[in-house]
Write a protein that holds these residues in place. Structure first.
Motif, PDB file in Angstrom:
ATOM      1  N   ASP A  37     -20.419 -12.523  75.343  1.00  0.00           N
ATOM      2  CA  ASP A  37     -20.283 -13.910  75.788  1.00  0.00           C
ATOM      3  C   ASP A  37     -19.178 -14.627  75.007  1.00  0.00           C
ATOM      4  OD1 ASP A  37     -20.586 -16.656  76.330  1.00  0.00           O
ATOM      5  OD2 ASP A  37     -22.731 -16.412  76.665  1.00  0.00           O
ATOM      6  N   PRO A  38     -18.167 -15.153  75.684  1.00  0.00           N
ATOM      7  CA  PRO A  38     -17.081 -15.856  74.994  1.00  0.00           C
ATOM      8  C   PRO A  38     -17.557 -17.074  74.193  1.00  0.00           C
ATOM      9  CG  PRO A  38     -16.470 -15.402  77.267  1.00  0.00           C
ATOM     10  CD  PRO A  38     -17.918 -15.043  77.115  1.00  0.00           C
ATOM     11  N   ALA A  39     -18.616 -17.739  74.624  1.00  0.00           N
ATOM     12  CA  ALA A  39     -19.138 -18.892  73.891  1.00  0.00           C
ATOM     13  C   ALA A  39     -19.710 -18.462  72.541  1.00  0.00           C
ATOM     14  CB  ALA A  39     -20.212 -19.611  74.710  1.00  0.00           C
ATOM     15  N   VAL A  40     -20.344 -17.298  72.508  1.00  0.00           N
ATOM     16  CA  VAL A  40     -20.879 -16.777  71.248  1.00  0.00           C
ATOM     17  C   VAL A  40     -19.724 -16.434  70.311  1.00  0.00           C
ATOM     18  CG1 VAL A  40     -22.202 -14.910  70.179  1.00  0.00           C
ATOM     19  CG2 VAL A  40     -22.994 -15.926  72.325  1.00  0.00           C
ATOM     20  N   PHE A  41     -18.703 -15.794  70.845  1.00  0.00           N
ATOM     21  CA  PHE A  41     -17.537 -15.432  70.041  1.00  0.00           C
ATOM     22  C   PHE A  41     -16.882 -16.684  69.461  1.00  0.00           C
ATOM     23  CE2 PHE A  41     -12.965 -14.362  69.744  1.00  0.00           C
ATOM     24  CZ  PHE A  41     -13.058 -13.413  68.734  1.00  0.00           C
ATOM     25  N   ASP A  42     -16.730 -17.712  70.274  1.00  0.00           N
ATOM     26  CA  ASP A  42     -16.141 -18.966  69.812  1.00  0.00           C
ATOM     27  C   ASP A  42     -16.983 -19.591  68.698  1.00  0.00           C
ATOM     28  OD1 ASP A  42     -14.238 -21.201  70.004  1.00  0.00           O
ATOM     29  OD2 ASP A  42     -15.959 -22.302  70.817  1.00  0.00           O
ATOM     30  N   ALA A  43     -18.296 -19.569  68.862  1.00  0.00           N
ATOM     31  CA  ALA A  43     -19.184 -20.123  67.841  1.00  0.00           C
ATOM     32  C   ALA A  43     -19.085 -19.323  66.539  1.00  0.00           C
ATOM     33  CB  ALA A  43     -20.625 -20.137  68.349  1.00  0.00           C
ATOM     34  N   GLU A  44     -18.973 -18.000  66.643  1.00  0.00           N
ATOM     35  CA  GLU A  44     -18.805 -17.171  65.449  1.00  0.00           C
ATOM     36  C   GLU A  44     -17.514 -17.529  64.724  1.00  0.00           C
ATOM     37  OE1 GLU A  44     -18.899 -13.207  66.976  1.00  0.00           O
ATOM     38  OE2 GLU A  44     -21.051 -13.014  66.660  1.00  0.00           O
ATOM     39  N   LEU A  45     -16.448 -17.678  65.476  1.00  0.00           N
ATOM     40  CA  LEU A  45     -15.173 -18.019  64.854  1.00  0.00           C
ATOM     41  C   LEU A  45     -15.261 -19.354  64.125  1.00  0.00           C
ATOM     42  CD1 LEU A  45     -12.520 -16.954  67.515  1.00  0.00           C
ATOM     43  CD2 LEU A  45     -13.073 -15.826  65.362  1.00  0.00           C
ATOM     44  N   ARG A  46     -15.843 -20.331  64.770  1.00  0.00           N
ATOM     45  CA  ARG A  46     -15.921 -21.676  64.188  1.00  0.00           C
ATOM     46  C   ARG A  46     -16.865 -21.758  62.992  1.00  0.00           C
ATOM     47  NH1 ARG A  46     -13.872 -25.843  67.413  1.00  0.00           N
ATOM     48  NH2 ARG A  46     -13.338 -25.162  69.509  1.00  0.00           N
ATOM     49  N   HIS A  47     -18.051 -21.184  63.120  1.00  0.00           N
ATOM     50  CA  HIS A  47     -19.093 -21.401  62.123  1.00  0.00           C
ATOM     51  C   HIS A  47     -19.161 -20.334  61.039  1.00  0.00           C
ATOM     52  CE1 HIS A  47     -20.601 -24.836  64.283  1.00  0.00           C
ATOM     53  NE2 HIS A  47     -20.491 -24.126  65.393  1.00  0.00           N
ATOM     54  N   ILE A  48     -18.581 -19.186  61.277  1.00  0.00           N
ATOM     55  CA  ILE A  48     -18.616 -18.136  60.260  1.00  0.00           C
ATOM     56  C   ILE A  48     -17.233 -17.917  59.671  1.00  0.00           C
ATOM     57  CG2 ILE A  48     -19.076 -15.706  59.796  1.00  0.00           C
ATOM     58  CD1 ILE A  48     -21.177 -15.844  62.067  1.00  0.00           C
ATOM     59  N   PHE A  49     -16.279 -17.564  60.515  1.00  0.00           N
ATOM     60  CA  PHE A  49     -14.986 -17.132  60.001  1.00  0.00           C
ATOM     61  C   PHE A  49     -14.061 -18.270  59.617  1.00  0.00           C
ATOM     62  CE2 PHE A  49     -16.604 -13.609  62.554  1.00  0.00           C
ATOM     63  CZ  PHE A  49     -16.631 -12.637  61.571  1.00  0.00           C
ATOM     64  N   GLU A  50     -14.147 -19.417  60.255  1.00  0.00           N
ATOM     65  CA  GLU A  50     -13.305 -20.544  59.896  1.00  0.00           C
ATOM     66  C   GLU A  50     -13.943 -21.430  58.827  1.00  0.00           C
ATOM     67  OE1 GLU A  50     -12.246 -22.732  63.397  1.00  0.00           O
ATOM     68  OE2 GLU A  50     -11.072 -21.080  64.222  1.00  0.00           O
ATOM     69  N   ALA A  51     -15.250 -21.356  58.675  1.00  0.00           N
ATOM     70  CA  ALA A  51     -15.948 -22.281  57.787  1.00  0.00           C
ATOM     71  C   ALA A  51     -16.179 -21.740  56.380  1.00  0.00           C
ATOM     72  CB  ALA A  51     -17.296 -22.653  58.410  1.00  0.00           C
ATOM     73  N   THR A  52     -16.053 -20.445  56.185  1.00  0.00           N
ATOM     74  CA  THR A  52     -16.361 -19.875  54.882  1.00  0.00           C
ATOM     75  C   THR A  52     -15.326 -18.833  54.491  1.00  0.00           C
ATOM     76  OG1 THR A  52     -17.695 -18.081  55.810  1.00  0.00           O
ATOM     77  CG2 THR A  52     -18.852 -20.125  55.285  1.00  0.00           C
ATOM     78  N   TRP A  53     -15.351 -18.479  53.226  1.00  0.00           N
ATOM     79  CA  TRP A  53     -14.546 -17.352  52.753  1.00  0.00           C
ATOM     80  C   TRP A  53     -15.268 -16.080  53.137  1.00  0.00           C
ATOM     81  CZ3 TRP A  53      -9.963 -17.293  49.943  1.00  0.00           C
ATOM     82  CH2 TRP A  53      -9.468 -18.540  49.594  1.00  0.00           C
ATOM     83  N   ASN A  54     -14.518 -15.095  53.636  1.00  0.00           N
ATOM     84  CA  ASN A  54     -15.118 -13.807  54.001  1.00  0.00           C
ATOM     85  C   ASN A  54     -14.409 -12.708  53.223  1.00  0.00           C
ATOM     86  OD1 ASN A  54     -16.983 -14.360  56.389  1.00  0.00           O
ATOM     87  ND2 ASN A  54     -15.154 -15.539  56.859  1.00  0.00           N
ATOM     88  N   PHE A  55     -15.166 -11.969  52.427  1.00  0.00           N
ATOM     89  CA  PHE A  55     -14.613 -10.869  51.656  1.00  0.00           C
ATOM     90  C   PHE A  55     -14.607  -9.630  52.542  1.00  0.00           C
ATOM     91  CE2 PHE A  55     -15.089  -7.223  48.860  1.00  0.00           C
ATOM     92  CZ  PHE A  55     -13.967  -7.387  48.060  1.00  0.00           C
ATOM     93  N   ILE A  56     -13.425  -9.089  52.781  1.00  0.00           N
ATOM     94  CA  ILE A  56     -13.297  -7.919  53.642  1.00  0.00           C
ATOM     95  C   ILE A  56     -13.235  -6.639  52.825  1.00  0.00           C
ATOM     96  CG2 ILE A  56     -11.892  -6.826  55.431  1.00  0.00           C
ATOM     97  CD1 ILE A  56     -13.196  -9.429  56.318  1.00  0.00           C
ATOM     98  N   GLY A  57     -12.413  -6.624  51.800  1.00  0.00           N
ATOM     99  CA  GLY A  57     -12.280  -5.433  50.973  1.00  0.00           C
ATOM    100  C   GLY A  57     -11.150  -5.605  49.975  1.00  0.00           C
ATOM    101  N   LEU A  58     -10.959  -4.591  49.163  1.00  0.00           N
ATOM    102  CA  LEU A  58      -9.900  -4.607  48.164  1.00  0.00           C
ATOM    103  C   LEU A  58      -8.704  -3.796  48.632  1.00  0.00           C
ATOM    104  CD1 LEU A  58     -12.050  -3.969  44.964  1.00  0.00           C
ATOM    105  CD2 LEU A  58     -11.068  -6.137  45.706  1.00  0.00           C
ATOM    106  N   GLU A  59      -7.548  -4.273  48.292  1.00  0.00           N
ATOM    107  CA  GLU A  59      -6.334  -3.507  48.569  1.00  0.00           C
ATOM    108  C   GLU A  59      -6.043  -2.686  47.327  1.00  0.00           C
ATOM    109  OE1 GLU A  59      -1.586  -4.095  49.359  1.00  0.00           O
ATOM    110  OE2 GLU A  59      -2.896  -5.832  49.418  1.00  0.00           O
ATOM    111  N   SER A  60      -6.100  -1.386  47.471  1.00  0.00           N
ATOM    112  CA  SER A  60      -5.794  -0.533  46.313  1.00  0.00           C
ATOM    113  C   SER A  60      -5.263   0.815  46.752  1.00  0.00           C
ATOM    114  CB  SER A  60      -7.045  -0.340  45.467  1.00  0.00           C
ATOM    115  OG  SER A  60      -8.098   0.214  46.202  1.00  0.00           O
TER     116      SER A  60
END
Length: 60
Positions: A37-60
Protein backbone atom coordinates in the motif's frame (compact mmCIF):
# COMPACT_ATOMS: atom_id res chain seq x y z
CA UNK A 1 -7.89 20.60 13.22
CA UNK A 2 -7.02 21.38 9.60
CA UNK A 3 -8.29 19.31 6.69
CA UNK A 4 -4.77 18.03 5.98
CA UNK A 5 -4.39 16.93 9.61
CA UNK A 6 -7.76 15.20 9.53
CA UNK A 7 -6.85 13.35 6.31
CA UNK A 8 -3.51 12.33 7.78
CA UNK A 9 -5.16 11.06 10.98
CA UNK A 10 -7.72 9.12 8.94
CA UNK A 11 -4.95 7.44 6.90
CA UNK A 12 -3.03 6.47 10.03
CA UNK A 13 -6.20 5.08 11.57
CA UNK A 14 -6.81 2.96 8.49
CA UNK A 15 -3.22 1.74 8.49
CA UNK A 16 -3.48 0.74 12.14
CA UNK A 17 -6.38 -1.56 11.24
CA UNK A 18 -3.99 -3.59 9.05
CA UNK A 19 -2.28 -4.99 12.15
CA UNK A 20 -4.08 -7.07 14.76
CA UNK A 21 -2.11 -7.40 18.00
CA UNK A 22 -3.84 -9.08 20.93
CA UNK A 23 -1.08 -10.53 23.13
CA UNK A 24 -3.49 -11.79 25.80
CA UNK A 25 -5.08 -14.00 23.15
CA UNK A 26 -1.71 -14.77 21.51
CA UNK A 27 -2.92 -13.25 18.22
CA UNK A 28 -0.70 -11.22 15.90
CA UNK A 29 -1.77 -10.75 12.28
CA UNK A 30 -0.55 -8.43 9.53
CA UNK A 31 -2.65 -7.74 6.45
CA UNK A 32 -0.66 -8.27 3.24
CA UNK A 33 -1.56 -4.77 2.03
CA UNK A 34 0.93 -3.40 4.55
CA UNK A 35 3.71 -4.45 2.16
CA UNK A 36 2.22 -2.95 -1.00
CA UNK A 37 0.00 0.00 0.00
CA UNK A 38 1.52 3.36 -1.04
CA UNK A 39 -0.11 5.09 1.96
CA UNK A 40 1.71 2.74 4.33
CA UNK A 41 5.00 3.39 2.54
CA UNK A 42 4.44 7.14 2.77
CA UNK A 43 3.68 6.88 6.49
CA UNK A 44 6.86 4.83 7.03
CA UNK A 45 8.94 7.43 5.25
CA UNK A 46 7.45 10.29 7.25
CA UNK A 47 7.29 8.74 10.71
CA UNK A 48 10.28 6.40 10.73
CA UNK A 49 12.90 7.37 8.19
CA UNK A 50 12.46 11.14 8.11
CA UNK A 51 11.77 11.59 11.83
CA UNK A 52 14.65 9.68 13.41
CA UNK A 53 18.25 8.68 12.93
CA UNK A 54 18.53 5.19 11.44
CA UNK A 55 21.74 3.21 11.87
CA UNK A 56 22.29 1.07 8.79
CA UNK A 57 25.82 -0.23 9.22
CA UNK A 58 29.50 0.59 9.32
CA UNK A 59 31.65 1.36 6.34
CA UNK A 60 34.82 -0.65 6.67
Amino acid sequence: MSTASQNHAARLSEISRLVVDRPAERVFEVDRRIFTDPAVFDAELRHIFEATWNFIGLES
